[in-house]
Design an enzyme around this catalytic site. Structure first.
Site, PDB file in Angstrom:
ATOM      1  N   TYR A   1       5.941 -34.143  16.296  1.00 14.26           N
ATOM      2  CA  TYR A   1       6.345 -32.937  15.542  1.00 14.26           C
ATOM      3  C   TYR A   1       6.195 -31.700  16.427  1.00 14.26           C
ATOM      4  O   TYR A   1       7.114 -30.872  16.509  1.00 14.26           O
ATOM      5  CB  TYR A   1       5.475 -32.818  14.286  1.00 14.26           C
ATOM      6  CG  TYR A   1       5.819 -31.642  13.397  1.00 14.26           C
ATOM      7  CD1 TYR A   1       6.937 -31.665  12.574  1.00 14.26           C
ATOM      8  CD2 TYR A   1       5.008 -30.504  13.371  1.00 14.26           C
ATOM      9  CE1 TYR A   1       7.256 -30.577  11.752  1.00 14.26           C
ATOM     10  CE2 TYR A   1       5.318 -29.420  12.555  1.00 14.26           C
ATOM     11  CZ  TYR A   1       6.440 -29.469  11.743  1.00 14.26           C
ATOM     12  OH  TYR A   1       6.744 -28.390  10.942  1.00 14.26           O
TER      13      TYR A   1
ATOM     14  N   SER B   1       7.553 -23.786  13.880  1.00 17.38           N
ATOM     15  CA  SER B   1       6.203 -23.971  13.330  1.00 17.38           C
ATOM     16  C   SER B   1       5.202 -23.417  14.331  1.00 17.38           C
ATOM     17  O   SER B   1       5.479 -23.389  15.540  1.00 17.38           O
ATOM     18  CB  SER B   1       5.941 -25.467  13.122  1.00 17.38           C
ATOM     19  OG  SER B   1       4.566 -25.704  12.906  1.00 17.38           O
TER      20      SER B   1
HETATM   21  N1  LIG Z   1       5.185 -26.928   5.048  1.00 14.79           N
HETATM   22  C1  LIG Z   1       4.596 -26.649   6.190  1.00 14.79           C
HETATM   23  O1  LIG Z   1       3.365 -26.792   6.340  1.00 14.79           O
HETATM   24  C2  LIG Z   1       5.422 -26.113   7.340  1.00 14.79           C
HETATM   25  C3  LIG Z   1       4.760 -25.395   8.357  1.00 14.79           C
HETATM   26  C4  LIG Z   1       5.507 -24.925   9.428  1.00 14.79           C
HETATM   27  C5  LIG Z   1       6.868 -25.165   9.485  1.00 14.79           C
HETATM   28  N2  LIG Z   1       7.470 -25.876   8.481  1.00 14.79           N
HETATM   29  C6  LIG Z   1       8.915 -26.115   8.614  1.00 14.79           C
HETATM   30  O2  LIG Z   1       9.591 -25.563   7.498  1.00 14.79           O
HETATM   31  C7  LIG Z   1      10.804 -26.289   7.258  1.00 14.79           C
HETATM   32  C8  LIG Z   1      10.911 -26.649   5.788  1.00 14.79           C
HETATM   33  O3  LIG Z   1       9.880 -27.573   5.472  1.00 14.79           O
HETATM   34  P1  LIG Z   1       9.202 -27.670   4.011  1.00 14.79           P
HETATM   35  O4  LIG Z   1       7.775 -27.391   4.210  1.00 14.79           O
HETATM   36  O5  LIG Z   1       9.977 -26.906   3.023  1.00 14.79           O
HETATM   37  O6  LIG Z   1       9.338 -29.240   3.777  1.00 14.79           O
HETATM   38  P2  LIG Z   1      10.039 -30.059   2.589  1.00 14.79           P
HETATM   39  O7  LIG Z   1       9.654 -29.493   1.279  1.00 14.79           O
HETATM   40  O8  LIG Z   1       9.729 -31.485   2.861  1.00 14.79           O
HETATM   41  O9  LIG Z   1      11.576 -29.775   2.836  1.00 14.79           O
HETATM   42  C9  LIG Z   1      12.242 -30.320   3.952  1.00 14.79           C
HETATM   43  C10 LIG Z   1      13.714 -30.362   3.657  1.00 14.79           C
HETATM   44  O10 LIG Z   1      14.393 -30.920   4.782  1.00 14.79           O
HETATM   45  C11 LIG Z   1      15.410 -31.749   4.295  1.00 14.79           C
HETATM   46  N3  LIG Z   1      15.734 -32.851   5.195  1.00 14.79           N
HETATM   47  C12 LIG Z   1      14.880 -33.694   5.842  1.00 14.79           C
HETATM   48  N4  LIG Z   1      15.583 -34.607   6.523  1.00 14.79           N
HETATM   49  C13 LIG Z   1      16.902 -34.339   6.295  1.00 14.79           C
HETATM   50  C14 LIG Z   1      18.121 -34.918   6.720  1.00 14.79           C
HETATM   51  N5  LIG Z   1      18.141 -35.980   7.536  1.00 14.79           N
HETATM   52  N6  LIG Z   1      19.295 -34.370   6.297  1.00 14.79           N
HETATM   53  C15 LIG Z   1      19.304 -33.319   5.464  1.00 14.79           C
HETATM   54  N7  LIG Z   1      18.174 -32.717   5.032  1.00 14.79           N
HETATM   55  C16 LIG Z   1      16.999 -33.220   5.443  1.00 14.79           C
HETATM   56  C17 LIG Z   1      14.879 -32.340   3.002  1.00 14.79           C
HETATM   57  O11 LIG Z   1      16.016 -32.636   2.239  1.00 14.79           O
HETATM   58  P3  LIG Z   1      16.003 -33.553   0.937  1.00 14.79           P
HETATM   59  O12 LIG Z   1      15.745 -32.577  -0.165  1.00 14.79           O
HETATM   60  O13 LIG Z   1      17.335 -34.121   0.938  1.00 14.79           O
HETATM   61  O14 LIG Z   1      14.880 -34.549   1.143  1.00 14.79           O
HETATM   62  C18 LIG Z   1      14.039 -31.215   2.445  1.00 14.79           C
HETATM   63  O15 LIG Z   1      14.792 -30.429   1.539  1.00 14.79           O
HETATM   64  C19 LIG Z   1      10.752 -27.508   8.196  1.00 14.79           C
HETATM   65  O16 LIG Z   1      11.543 -27.257   9.341  1.00 14.79           O
HETATM   66  C20 LIG Z   1       9.282 -27.586   8.579  1.00 14.79           C
HETATM   67  O17 LIG Z   1       9.092 -28.208   9.824  1.00 14.79           O
HETATM   68  C21 LIG Z   1       6.794 -26.333   7.415  1.00 14.79           C
END
Ligand SMILES: NC(=O)c1ccc[n+]([C@@H]2O[C@H](COP(=O)([O-])OP(=O)(O)OC[C@H]3O[C@@H](n4cnc5c(N)ncnc54)[C@H](OP(=O)(O)O)[C@@H]3O)[C@@H](O)[C@H]2O)c1
Length: 264
Positions: free
Chosen positions: A153, A140
């Site tokens: 985070y 991130s």
């Molecule tokens: N969205 C943003 O603003 C942003 C910005 C920068 C970086 N990121 C990074 O991008 C990545 C994806 O995030 P996203 O935005 O797509 O968020 P999201 O929609 O909440 O997706 C996160 C995923 O991680 C999975 N997860 C969380 N805990 C878990 C566990 N204990 N075991 C297995 N799976 C788990 C969840 O699985 P379930 O489906 O089973 O809940 C979900 O599918 C993350 O690493 C996040 O830090 C996001």
């Protein structure tokens, strides 16, 4: 240069999440198969139905459990090995650090930092059997710029960035490359209503998961070791390294707005 990795045979964690599902869709045309990992079977099945089901394999499980890591390794081996691990699963909790729950702190450390380490460790022996393979860790912008309300985070993503660099150097004489891709704010469920309200007030730049996925594919097929998304964000990352006093003052100026939105 990276033609040598294709077609991708990939393990993607957090596949049913916002960025994960978009990545799966964008990656599939260049892939032989995808192993999609998540905790929610129904969400994974829905995603598989939208893709080419014959080339999609599912692992339902929590990445903080050793059994899930074993199941991924076993399936990848049965399929004849794989050449791409995308550590994408993650969690976030926008909260004042002082009153943040220990559970939330542990959960972020486990899923954002420990799980990518342990999964990589579990899969490296298999990846070494490939002529070329890569691990891509999804970080991130906040891994490079500490921001109030996201102390833990930011710590996990900074740790992931450090881990990526060190592991890449450790594996430099093997067939495995290790890379880091850092999105800026993206419209997914990871951001709470409070975080979204703060982002709106601060006019934080935001991407759709589909735009992030397109940039990811360009990164994957290119030769950069690391990439941060967003021109303004990339500039701030650089500034934070060379003249940290400037972002320090700018963020101090935003603190009243941040505090207004911070859950206490
Ligand atoms: N969205 C943003 O603003 C942003 C910005 C920068 C970086 N990121 C990074 O991008 C990545 C994806 O995030 P996203 O935005 O797509 O968020 P999201 O929609 O909440 O997706 C996160 C995923 O991680 C999975 N997860 C969380 N805990 C878990 C566990 N204990 N075991 C297995 N799976 C788990 C969840 O699985 P379930 O489906 O089973 O809940 C979900 O599918 C993350 O690493 C996040 O830090 C996001």
């Amino acid at each position: 240069m990276t033609q040598r990795y294709r077609p991708y045979r990939a393990v993607l964690t957090g596949a049913a999440g916002g960025i994960g599902a978009a990545l799966a869709k964008e990656l599939l045309p260049q892939a032989e198969y995808l192993i999609l990992v998540g905790r929610n079977r129904a969400a994974l099945e829905t995603l598989r139905a939208q893709l080419d089901p014959a080339r999609i394999h599912l692992i339902e499980g929590d990445l903080t459990q050793a059994a899930t890591l074993d199941a991924i390794a076993m399936l990848a081996e049965q399929l004849g090995g794989f050449n791409l691990l995308i550590n994408n699963a993650g969690s976030n909790d926008f909260h004042a650090f002082e009153t943040q729950s220990e559970d939330a702190i542990r959960s972020m450390l486990e899923i954002n930092l420990l799980a990518p380490m342990l999964l990589s460790r579990r899969l490296i022996p298999l990846m070494k059997k490939q002529l070329h393979a890569q691990i891509v860790n999804i970080g991130s912008v906040m891994g490079s710029i500490g921001f109030p309300g996201f102390s833990v985070y930011c710590g996990t993503k900074a740790g992931l960035q450090g881990f990526t660099q060190a592991l890449r150097r450790e594996l430099a004489d093997t067939s495995i490359d290790v890379r880091y891709f850092a999105p800026r704010a993206t419209r997914t469920a990871i951001n709470s209503d409070a975080a979204n309200a703060m982002n709106r007030e601060l006019r934080t730049g935001e991407d759709t998961p589909e735009a992030v996925a397109r940039s990811f594919i360009a990164f994957l097929n290119g030769g950069k070791r690391e990439q941060t998304l967003g021109a303004k964000e990339s500039f701030f990352v650089l500034l934070n390294k060379v003249l940290p006093g400037l972002p320090e003052r700018a963020i101090r100026g935003q603190l009243p707005i941040i505090r207004k939105h911070l859950p206490d």
